[in-house]
Design a protein around this motif. Sequence first.
Motif, short mmCIF file in Angstrom:
data_model
loop_
_atom_site.label_atom_id
_atom_site.label_comp_id
_atom_site.label_asym_id
_atom_site.label_seq_id
_atom_site.Cartn_x
_atom_site.Cartn_y
_atom_site.Cartn_z
N HIS A 67 0.86 -1.19 0.00
CA HIS A 67 0.00 0.00 0.00
C HIS A 67 0.89 1.24 0.00
O HIS A 67 1.88 1.30 0.74
CB HIS A 67 -0.90 -0.01 1.23
CG HIS A 67 -2.02 0.99 1.16
ND1 HIS A 67 -1.81 2.33 1.35
CD2 HIS A 67 -3.33 0.82 0.91
CE1 HIS A 67 -2.97 2.96 1.24
NE2 HIS A 67 -3.91 2.07 0.97
N PRO A 68 0.57 2.25 -0.82
CA PRO A 68 1.44 3.43 -0.90
C PRO A 68 1.59 4.20 0.42
O PRO A 68 2.62 4.84 0.64
CB PRO A 68 0.80 4.31 -1.98
CG PRO A 68 -0.53 3.72 -2.26
CD PRO A 68 -0.55 2.33 -1.74
N ASP A 69 0.60 4.13 1.31
CA ASP A 69 0.67 4.85 2.58
C ASP A 69 1.09 3.96 3.75
O ASP A 69 0.99 4.37 4.91
CB ASP A 69 -0.70 5.47 2.90
CG ASP A 69 -1.09 6.57 1.92
OD1 ASP A 69 -0.18 7.23 1.39
OD2 ASP A 69 -2.30 6.75 1.69
N TYR A 70 1.56 2.77 3.46
CA TYR A 70 1.87 1.79 4.51
C TYR A 70 2.80 2.36 5.59
O TYR A 70 2.46 2.35 6.77
CB TYR A 70 2.48 0.54 3.89
CG TYR A 70 2.87 -0.51 4.89
CD1 TYR A 70 1.91 -1.36 5.43
CD2 TYR A 70 4.19 -0.64 5.32
CE1 TYR A 70 2.26 -2.33 6.35
CE2 TYR A 70 4.55 -1.61 6.25
CZ TYR A 70 3.58 -2.45 6.76
OH TYR A 70 3.93 -3.39 7.68
N SER A 71 3.94 2.84 5.21
CA SER A 71 4.93 3.32 6.19
C SER A 71 4.39 4.49 7.01
O SER A 71 4.53 4.51 8.24
CB SER A 71 6.21 3.75 5.49
OG SER A 71 6.82 2.64 4.89
N ARG A 72 3.77 5.45 6.34
CA ARG A 72 3.25 6.62 7.04
C ARG A 72 2.17 6.22 8.05
O ARG A 72 2.21 6.63 9.21
CB ARG A 72 2.67 7.62 6.04
CG ARG A 72 2.11 8.88 6.72
CD ARG A 72 1.32 9.76 5.76
NE ARG A 72 0.16 9.10 5.19
CZ ARG A 72 -1.03 8.98 5.81
NH1 ARG A 72 -1.20 9.43 7.03
NH2 ARG A 72 -2.04 8.39 5.20
N VAL A 73 1.22 5.41 7.63
CA VAL A 73 0.12 5.03 8.51
C VAL A 73 0.61 4.17 9.66
O VAL A 73 0.20 4.36 10.81
CB VAL A 73 -1.00 4.32 7.70
CG1 VAL A 73 -2.05 3.72 8.62
CG2 VAL A 73 -1.65 5.30 6.73
N MET A 74 1.50 3.22 9.38
CA MET A 74 2.01 2.35 10.44
C MET A 74 2.75 3.15 11.51
O MET A 74 2.58 2.91 12.71
CB MET A 74 2.93 1.28 9.85
CG MET A 74 2.23 0.32 8.92
SD MET A 74 0.82 -0.52 9.66
CE MET A 74 1.65 -1.70 10.68
N LYS A 75 3.54 4.13 11.09
CA LYS A 75 4.26 4.95 12.05
C LYS A 75 3.29 5.85 12.81
O LYS A 75 3.35 5.96 14.04
CB LYS A 75 5.31 5.80 11.33
CG LYS A 75 6.10 6.67 12.29
CD LYS A 75 7.16 7.48 11.59
CE LYS A 75 7.88 8.34 12.62
NZ LYS A 75 8.82 9.25 12.00
N GLN A 76 2.38 6.49 12.09
CA GLN A 76 1.46 7.43 12.71
C GLN A 76 0.53 6.75 13.71
O GLN A 76 0.24 7.31 14.76
CB GLN A 76 0.64 8.16 11.64
CG GLN A 76 -0.08 9.38 12.15
CD GLN A 76 0.90 10.44 12.66
OE1 GLN A 76 1.85 10.78 11.98
NE2 GLN A 76 0.66 10.93 13.85
N ILE A 77 0.08 5.54 13.41
CA ILE A 77 -0.83 4.84 14.33
C ILE A 77 -0.12 4.55 15.65
O ILE A 77 -0.71 4.69 16.72
CB ILE A 77 -1.43 3.56 13.70
CG1 ILE A 77 -2.64 3.08 14.50
CG2 ILE A 77 -0.45 2.42 13.65
CD1 ILE A 77 -3.93 3.47 13.95
N ARG A 78 1.15 4.18 15.59
CA ARG A 78 1.90 3.92 16.82
C ARG A 78 2.12 5.18 17.64
O ARG A 78 1.95 5.18 18.85
CB ARG A 78 3.25 3.26 16.49
CG ARG A 78 3.12 1.79 16.15
CD ARG A 78 4.42 1.07 16.17
NE ARG A 78 5.26 0.91 15.19
CZ ARG A 78 5.36 1.04 13.82
NH1 ARG A 78 4.87 1.30 13.27
NH2 ARG A 78 6.07 0.88 12.94
N VAL A 79 2.48 6.26 16.95
CA VAL A 79 2.73 7.53 17.63
C VAL A 79 1.44 8.04 18.28
O VAL A 79 1.43 8.42 19.46
CB VAL A 79 3.30 8.57 16.64
CG1 VAL A 79 3.30 9.96 17.24
CG2 VAL A 79 4.69 8.17 16.18
#
Length: 148
Positions: A67-79
């Motif tokens: 998914h193109p937003d994978y890294s951003r979403v995975m990091k943001q959800i944790r933060v």
Amino acid sequence: MFMTSEWMLVTDVSDELSQMILESEQAARYAAAWNTVYTDKQLAAEVAAFQRLKDQYDEVQRFGKYHPDYSRVMKQIRVDKRRLDMHEKVAALRLAENDLQDLLDEVSFILGRSVSEAVKIPSGNPFFNSDSSCGSGCGSGGACSCSA
């Protein structure tokens, strides 16, 4: 199905039990904590934004790292989750929610065991899972590896 006097008694007693739970200390603490979180406009907005992010997370999970937003979403959800979990009002709500869940688990356990020892009682609390490794009545050597 006909309504018998025995059935009426069961419904009356279940209404009484529900009312007792609603009037419990645990339910009162949960309601107060919930109101504290959701009457704080800023905090309620943060919780709503986190819910939207969770929806994005679910979408990203469908496609994984492709998914193109994978890294951003995975990091943001944790933060964001960490930030919300560390918020004093949210932490109090989680504790109150756990206390209320423990009460509901205990009531379910008592009700289930009053019917039969073999009744399966869903619970996230290991205390309310079976008293022995075979308490669920599996008897066939299933997941608990017991046999009758």
